[in-house]
Design an enzyme around this catalytic site. Sequence first.
Site, PDB file in Angstrom:
ATOM      1  N   ASP A 182       0.637  -1.253   0.198  1.00 19.66           N
ATOM      2  CA  ASP A 182       0.005  -0.193  -0.430  1.00 19.66           C
ATOM      3  C   ASP A 182       0.878   1.488   0.192  1.00 19.66           C
ATOM      4  OD1 ASP A 182      -2.289  -2.082   0.219  1.00 19.66           O
ATOM      5  OD2 ASP A 182      -2.245  -1.431   2.511  1.00 19.66           O
ATOM      6  N   TYR A 220       6.630 -10.069   6.376  1.00 20.15           N
ATOM      7  CA  TYR A 220       5.852  -8.265   6.887  1.00 20.15           C
ATOM      8  C   TYR A 220       6.314  -8.230   8.409  1.00 20.15           C
ATOM      9  CZ  TYR A 220       3.671  -8.018   2.950  1.00 20.15           C
ATOM     10  OH  TYR A 220       2.941  -7.786   2.024  1.00 20.15           O
TER      11      TYR A 220
END
Length: 261
Positions: free
Chosen positions: A52, A110
Amino acid sequence: MRNILMTVSYDGTNYFGFQTQPDGNTVQDYLESAIAGLTGEIVKIHGSGRTDAGVHAREQPFHFQTNSQIPIERWRLALNGRLPSDIRVITAKEVPLSFHSRRSAKQKTYRYTINGNRIPDVFQRHYQTHHPGHLDVEGMREGLSLLTGTHDYTSFASRHSTKASHVRTIYHAWIEVDHSPANSGSDEQGVIHIYMTGNGFLQHMVRIIVGTLLQVGEGKRQPQDMKRVLEARDRAAAGPTAESKGLMLWKVEYEDAILMD
């Protein structure tokens, strides 16, 4: 025809994410432009996934096919000379034509970073979410552990998710706390790193998990609530979406046999 696999690092602060968007200004746009400037070819690169706006990547693999005969060892420097300073190609390798950065991925990791100190680190402000209030880190660890395994993660997916299935597997999830004084001008709670390794992640999934874990850390939820949120399969049951700047794509792994010619 050659299939080239590269790994790129980028600071996502000034970009609308990795994948091409209608308004432009994405990491993919700059990479494709640099490749075109180097080879004269218009190529489409394929990333291991999207990130994003504002999200960073330590290691984001991507591949593309080319007729260029540029030796593999020259690609990195040649492309980096054409890229903004906050985007850097760090590895380049020729792989079989059957290789695909996203479909061939075995697992992804992540990392989400929270600065729990009273004073934010001015040098890391683009890569950390600042939370000076007290956090129950042990409670957050307990809550996070309840999310591992194979589950339907609808509660932790964006309402705008278009995936047909929200079933994913989180193999490992853990929290590390760094109290090094080099990280900030203060050292009350340290810098909290939340890691998650899975076979894939839904849109906003890590950030929603972190937003919900922060509520556990603040005492607004109990660690056991994470299981109930998961089982609800309802986005409304989870907490807010944490800021994008604290998130970094840490690593993407492949089977060695897939990378071999």
